[in-house]
Design an enzyme around this catalytic site. Structure first.
Site, PDB file in Angstrom:
ATOM      1  N   GLU A  24     -18.250 -19.544 -16.549  1.00 46.40           N
ATOM      2  CA  GLU A  24     -19.497 -19.505 -15.775  1.00 46.40           C
ATOM      3  C   GLU A  24     -20.312 -18.247 -16.081  1.00 46.40           C
ATOM      4  O   GLU A  24     -19.808 -17.130 -16.003  1.00 46.40           O
ATOM      5  CB  GLU A  24     -19.168 -19.523 -14.274  1.00 46.40           C
ATOM      6  CG  GLU A  24     -20.397 -19.389 -13.388  1.00 46.40           C
ATOM      7  CD  GLU A  24     -20.092 -19.547 -11.897  1.00 46.40           C
ATOM      8  OE1 GLU A  24     -18.970 -19.193 -11.471  1.00 46.40           O
ATOM      9  OE2 GLU A  24     -20.976 -20.023 -11.162  1.00 46.40           O
TER      10      GLU A  24
ATOM     11  N   HIS B  66     -12.108 -24.581  -5.148  1.00 43.83           N
ATOM     12  CA  HIS B  66     -12.402 -23.409  -4.322  1.00 43.83           C
ATOM     13  C   HIS B  66     -11.115 -22.775  -3.794  1.00 43.83           C
ATOM     14  O   HIS B  66     -11.050 -22.326  -2.650  1.00 43.83           O
ATOM     15  CB  HIS B  66     -13.372 -23.763  -3.184  1.00 43.83           C
ATOM     16  CG  HIS B  66     -14.801 -23.832  -3.649  1.00 43.83           C
ATOM     17  ND1 HIS B  66     -15.853 -24.158  -2.833  1.00 43.83           N
ATOM     18  CD2 HIS B  66     -15.355 -23.601  -4.868  1.00 43.83           C
ATOM     19  CE1 HIS B  66     -16.991 -24.138  -3.532  1.00 43.83           C
ATOM     20  NE2 HIS B  66     -16.707 -23.807  -4.764  1.00 43.83           N
TER      21      HIS B  66
ATOM     22  N   ASP C 257     -22.283 -14.303 -10.062  1.00 45.20           N
ATOM     23  CA  ASP C 257     -21.312 -15.406  -9.958  1.00 45.20           C
ATOM     24  C   ASP C 257     -20.762 -15.689 -11.353  1.00 45.20           C
ATOM     25  O   ASP C 257     -21.430 -16.337 -12.156  1.00 45.20           O
ATOM     26  CB  ASP C 257     -22.056 -16.635  -9.377  1.00 45.20           C
ATOM     27  CG  ASP C 257     -21.129 -17.811  -9.118  1.00 45.20           C
ATOM     28  OD1 ASP C 257     -19.907 -17.655  -9.231  1.00 45.20           O
ATOM     29  OD2 ASP C 257     -21.659 -18.901  -8.796  1.00 45.20           O
TER      30      ASP C 257
ATOM     31  N   TYR D 163     -10.420 -29.782 -15.698  1.00 45.30           N
ATOM     32  CA  TYR D 163      -9.253 -29.536 -14.844  1.00 45.30           C
ATOM     33  C   TYR D 163      -8.275 -30.700 -14.997  1.00 45.30           C
ATOM     34  O   TYR D 163      -8.645 -31.839 -14.736  1.00 45.30           O
ATOM     35  CB  TYR D 163      -9.700 -29.424 -13.375  1.00 45.30           C
ATOM     36  CG  TYR D 163     -10.897 -28.496 -13.219  1.00 45.30           C
ATOM     37  CD1 TYR D 163     -10.722 -27.131 -13.033  1.00 45.30           C
ATOM     38  CD2 TYR D 163     -12.214 -29.007 -13.311  1.00 45.30           C
ATOM     39  CE1 TYR D 163     -11.822 -26.285 -12.933  1.00 45.30           C
ATOM     40  CE2 TYR D 163     -13.307 -28.167 -13.205  1.00 45.30           C
ATOM     41  CZ  TYR D 163     -13.117 -26.802 -13.020  1.00 45.30           C
ATOM     42  OH  TYR D 163     -14.204 -25.976 -12.935  1.00 45.30           O
TER      43      TYR D 163
ATOM     44  N   ARG E  53     -12.730 -23.009 -16.415  1.00 42.57           N
ATOM     45  CA  ARG E  53     -14.176 -22.990 -16.147  1.00 42.57           C
ATOM     46  C   ARG E  53     -14.719 -21.715 -16.772  1.00 42.57           C
ATOM     47  O   ARG E  53     -14.036 -20.686 -16.769  1.00 42.57           O
ATOM     48  CB  ARG E  53     -14.446 -23.021 -14.634  1.00 42.57           C
ATOM     49  CG  ARG E  53     -15.924 -22.958 -14.281  1.00 42.57           C
ATOM     50  CD  ARG E  53     -16.245 -23.384 -12.832  1.00 42.57           C
ATOM     51  NE  ARG E  53     -15.758 -22.468 -11.823  1.00 42.57           N
ATOM     52  CZ  ARG E  53     -14.716 -22.713 -11.033  1.00 42.57           C
ATOM     53  NH1 ARG E  53     -14.050 -23.860 -11.115  1.00 42.57           N
ATOM     54  NH2 ARG E  53     -14.327 -21.815 -10.136  1.00 42.57           N
TER      55      ARG E  53
ATOM     56  N   ASP F 122     -11.808  -7.959  20.318  1.00 39.75           N
ATOM     57  CA  ASP F 122     -13.082  -7.234  20.215  1.00 39.75           C
ATOM     58  C   ASP F 122     -13.391  -6.859  18.767  1.00 39.75           C
ATOM     59  O   ASP F 122     -14.140  -5.928  18.498  1.00 39.75           O
ATOM     60  CB  ASP F 122     -13.071  -5.994  21.120  1.00 39.75           C
ATOM     61  CG  ASP F 122     -11.935  -5.052  20.767  1.00 39.75           C
ATOM     62  OD1 ASP F 122     -11.126  -5.400  19.870  1.00 39.75           O
ATOM     63  OD2 ASP F 122     -11.853  -3.975  21.375  1.00 39.75           O
TER      64      ASP F 122
ATOM     65  N   GLU G 221     -21.821 -23.483 -15.513  1.00 41.95           N
ATOM     66  CA  GLU G 221     -20.388 -23.378 -15.259  1.00 41.95           C
ATOM     67  C   GLU G 221     -19.624 -24.679 -15.494  1.00 41.95           C
ATOM     68  O   GLU G 221     -19.046 -25.241 -14.571  1.00 41.95           O
ATOM     69  CB  GLU G 221     -20.144 -22.877 -13.841  1.00 41.95           C
ATOM     70  CG  GLU G 221     -20.929 -23.599 -12.738  1.00 41.95           C
ATOM     71  CD  GLU G 221     -20.630 -23.020 -11.364  1.00 41.95           C
ATOM     72  OE1 GLU G 221     -19.443 -22.947 -11.014  1.00 41.95           O
ATOM     73  OE2 GLU G 221     -21.572 -22.644 -10.649  1.00 41.95           O
TER      74      GLU G 221
ATOM     75  N   HIS H  16     -17.525 -31.359 -10.693  1.00 41.08           N
ATOM     76  CA  HIS H  16     -18.600 -30.638  -9.988  1.00 41.08           C
ATOM     77  C   HIS H  16     -19.842 -30.646 -10.862  1.00 41.08           C
ATOM     78  O   HIS H  16     -19.833 -31.217 -11.944  1.00 41.08           O
ATOM     79  CB  HIS H  16     -18.170 -29.200  -9.653  1.00 41.08           C
ATOM     80  CG  HIS H  16     -17.673 -28.393 -10.824  1.00 41.08           C
ATOM     81  ND1 HIS H  16     -18.510 -27.829 -11.758  1.00 41.08           N
ATOM     82  CD2 HIS H  16     -16.411 -28.067 -11.207  1.00 41.08           C
ATOM     83  CE1 HIS H  16     -17.792 -27.173 -12.650  1.00 41.08           C
ATOM     84  NE2 HIS H  16     -16.515 -27.312 -12.362  1.00 41.08           N
TER      85      HIS H  16
ATOM     86  N   ASP I 248     -12.985 -16.696 -10.577  1.00 39.06           N
ATOM     87  CA  ASP I 248     -14.399 -16.884 -10.247  1.00 39.06           C
ATOM     88  C   ASP I 248     -14.713 -15.800  -9.229  1.00 39.06           C
ATOM     89  O   ASP I 248     -14.336 -15.913  -8.058  1.00 39.06           O
ATOM     90  CB  ASP I 248     -14.593 -18.294  -9.670  1.00 39.06           C
ATOM     91  CG  ASP I 248     -16.046 -18.631  -9.403  1.00 39.06           C
ATOM     92  OD1 ASP I 248     -16.871 -17.701  -9.326  1.00 39.06           O
ATOM     93  OD2 ASP I 248     -16.349 -19.832  -9.254  1.00 39.06           O
TER      94      ASP I 248
ATOM     95  N   HIS J  43     -26.081 -24.089 -10.435  1.00 37.46           N
ATOM     96  CA  HIS J  43     -26.842 -24.035  -9.177  1.00 37.46           C
ATOM     97  C   HIS J  43     -27.733 -22.806  -9.232  1.00 37.46           C
ATOM     98  O   HIS J  43     -27.464 -21.845  -9.951  1.00 37.46           O
ATOM     99  CB  HIS J  43     -25.888 -23.964  -7.974  1.00 37.46           C
ATOM    100  CG  HIS J  43     -24.835 -22.889  -8.090  1.00 37.46           C
ATOM    101  ND1 HIS J  43     -25.089 -21.566  -7.817  1.00 37.46           N
ATOM    102  CD2 HIS J  43     -23.531 -22.930  -8.477  1.00 37.46           C
ATOM    103  CE1 HIS J  43     -23.998 -20.850  -8.016  1.00 37.46           C
ATOM    104  NE2 HIS J  43     -23.027 -21.649  -8.434  1.00 37.46           N
TER     105      HIS J  43
ATOM    106  N   HIS K 255     -25.002 -19.834  -3.824  1.00 37.21           N
ATOM    107  CA  HIS K 255     -25.620 -21.151  -4.026  1.00 37.21           C
ATOM    108  C   HIS K 255     -26.994 -21.017  -3.393  1.00 37.21           C
ATOM    109  O   HIS K 255     -27.157 -21.238  -2.189  1.00 37.21           O
ATOM    110  CB  HIS K 255     -24.815 -22.262  -3.348  1.00 37.21           C
ATOM    111  CG  HIS K 255     -23.462 -22.451  -3.981  1.00 37.21           C
ATOM    112  ND1 HIS K 255     -22.497 -23.244  -3.450  1.00 37.21           N
ATOM    113  CD2 HIS K 255     -22.922 -21.947  -5.113  1.00 37.21           C
ATOM    114  CE1 HIS K 255     -21.413 -23.228  -4.216  1.00 37.21           C
ATOM    115  NE2 HIS K 255     -21.653 -22.432  -5.234  1.00 37.21           N
TER     116      HIS K 255
HETATM  117  N1  GLY Z   1     -18.363 -19.305  -6.895  1.00 35.01           N
HETATM  118  C1  GLY Z   1     -18.773 -20.570  -6.476  1.00 35.01           C
HETATM  119  C2  GLY Z   1     -19.441 -21.278  -7.583  1.00 35.01           C
HETATM  120  O1  GLY Z   1     -19.225 -20.943  -8.718  1.00 35.01           O
HETATM  121  O2  GLY Z   1     -20.249 -22.124  -7.393  1.00 35.01           O
HETATM  122 MN    MN Z   2     -18.554 -19.124  -9.400  1.00 36.59          MN
HETATM  123 MN    MN Z   3     -21.276 -20.874  -9.372  1.00 39.75          MN
END
Ligand code: GLY
Ligand code: MN
Ligand code: MN
Length: 432
Positions: free
Chosen positions: A402, A237, A265, A382, A400, A34, A378, A344, A254, A348, A355
């Site tokens: 960002e 991720h 983000d 890697y 990364r 529950d 970003e 990637h 991140d 975005h 996103h």
């Molecule tokens: N945190 C997911 C991205 O940077 O797109």
């Molecule tokens: Mn991110």
């Molecule tokens: Mn992002």
């Protein structure tokens, strides 16, 4: 309430005459037994209505200048004892609705809204049960109204492209909230840089973020935080966040808070012991240059594709300079030689969803940046442990950087500029 009314007016101005939008909210989801997952309202619904209870539907009619009808949960003292207050349909004026019904009556009442409308819009595949009720009612209405002077809508459309085009352009109020979310997340990254140390678990560093978010007024994260030490930084991720942070490794974090339904983000990558090694520095400087140069492209009349090209160009050149790639720059770019190391996209849209919604193209072409849009920038590199032709010293490094960037009439505004990102700034703040 005025802000929500203005948003509905914008939507209505894009709907043809005599049409109807049905906006579904989210339902609660069972975690186990529950126990439910924390409730998060559907962003489209929150954007237009600002009502944060589960099991609600809003009806917006094109000829109604932004007014709406709400279907919502009934008042129920015994349920409210356990789950908290409910507004109840009879109090719907509190949220600016012109009328309110119990959600239990949706199936019975919806035909009255559907009949004699030419076009229906809703979010497809969001609430399959209610979507099914709408479709069944349409079929039934067709049968029961044949050979009458009523007509039944033939056109059932997804509302996504109409509504998401509006959500892509942030209002002043939205920008204010996102700016604040970015400031809270920036403070959290600084706190993490000041508190990280070898032999901490990744989730313990994550706790520094959650602490700062909540302390500064943001109850939730915008997405599961990624805290990857050493080789975990190469999993895009990664969010197990359960390993030990080791002396000599970098950690990639991140993490961004959600404030009043809006995301931030941010990614920063920093040395767990406070000092970059020479190899880490070499890779970091490439990603940093890509981040800075890509931000410069977030300008009115340029496109996200130009930003992407800039990232690819700088990263590929950087990989050549490290002697990881060999060959002529344009040929290497042409054959995608960078893809083993940068896999990637460079950014975005960001808004209520991390996103965020909104198209990247228009009429088969990349769309131009325009004031009020917010994008992340970003770039990353890697070096997974099993890559061939990569010198040992670079293996297991993942970096990364960002930032969140607002498109303006002039230069891009970096909403996350208070988090250090040069090596000197990071080492200084960590030393402090
Ligand atoms: N945190 C997911 C991205 O940077 O797109
Ligand atoms: Mn991110
Ligand atoms: Mn992002």
């Amino acid at each position: 309430m005025n802000e929500y009314l203005e948003r509905r007016k914008k939507l209505v101005s894009k709907m043809p005459k005599n049409s109807l939008a049905i906006i579904f909210g989210s339902n609660t989801q069972i975690r186990n037994g529950d126990v439910e997952f924390p409730f998060r309202q559907n962003s489209d619904f929150l954007y237009l209505i600002g009502f944060d209870e589960p099991n609600a539907v809003a009806i917006i009619e094109s000829d109604d200048s932004g007014e709406f009808t709400i279907f919502c949960q009934d008042k129920d003292p015994s349920k409210e004892q356990w789950e908290g207050n409910r507004m109840g349909p009879s109090n719907c004026k509190k949220i600016g609705a012109k009328s309110g019904f119990s959600i239990e009556l949706f199936n019975k009442e919806i035909p009255k809204f559907l009949i004699n409308k030419e076009r229906i819009y809703f979010q497809k595949n969001l609430n399959n049960i209610l979507e099914d009720e709408v479709n069944k009612n349409l079929t039934l209405l067709k049968k029961t109204n044949s050979r009458t002077n009523n007509f039944v809508p033939e056109e059932v459309h997804s509302i996504d492209s109409l509504l998401h085009e509006i959500r892509l352009f942030k209002t002043k109020e939205e920008i204010k909230i996102i700016r604040e979310a970015c400031e809270i997340s920036s403070a959290a990254h600084i706190r993490a840089m000041q508190n990280v140390c070898p032999q901490m678990y990744e989730y313990q560093l994550e706790a520094e973020y959650v602490h700062e978010f909540m302390k500064k007024g943001a109850r939730n994260c915008a997405y599961p935080s990624i805290v990857g030490g050493g080789k975990n930084a190469c999993i895009l991720h990664y969010n197990d966040n359960k390993d030990l942070l080791m002396d000599g490794d970098l950690v990639l974090v991140d993490a961004g808070c959600e404030l009043k339904g809006y995301a931030s983000d941010i990614t920063r990558t920093f040395p767990i012991n406070g000092k970059f090694s020479k190899a880490q520095e070499a890779v970091y400087e490439i990603v940093l240059e890509a981040n800075k140069e890509c931000i410069k492209t977030v300008k009115k009349d340029l496109t996200p594709n130009e930003t992407e090209k800039k990232a690819i160009e700088i990263i590929t050149q950087g990989l050549v300079d490290l002697s990881i790639l060999n060959g002529e720059l344009n040929e290497l770019i042409e054959k995608g030689a960078y893809r083993d190391f940068y896999m990637h996209r460079v950014g975005h849209w960001m808004g209520m969803d991390v996103h965020d919604v909104g198209s990247y193209g228009l009429n088969g072409k990349w769309r131009k940046y325009s004031p009020g849009m917010i994008t992340t920038i970003e770039p990353g590199i890697y070096f997974k442990e099993n890559l061939k032709n990569v010198p040992e010293e670079y293996l297991n490094i993942g970096i990364r950087i960002e930032d969140d960037v607002l498109v303006t009439e002039g230069d891009p505004e970096v909403l996350t500029s208070s988090v250090p990102k040069t090596i000197i700034e990071i080492e200084k703040v960590m030393g402090s």
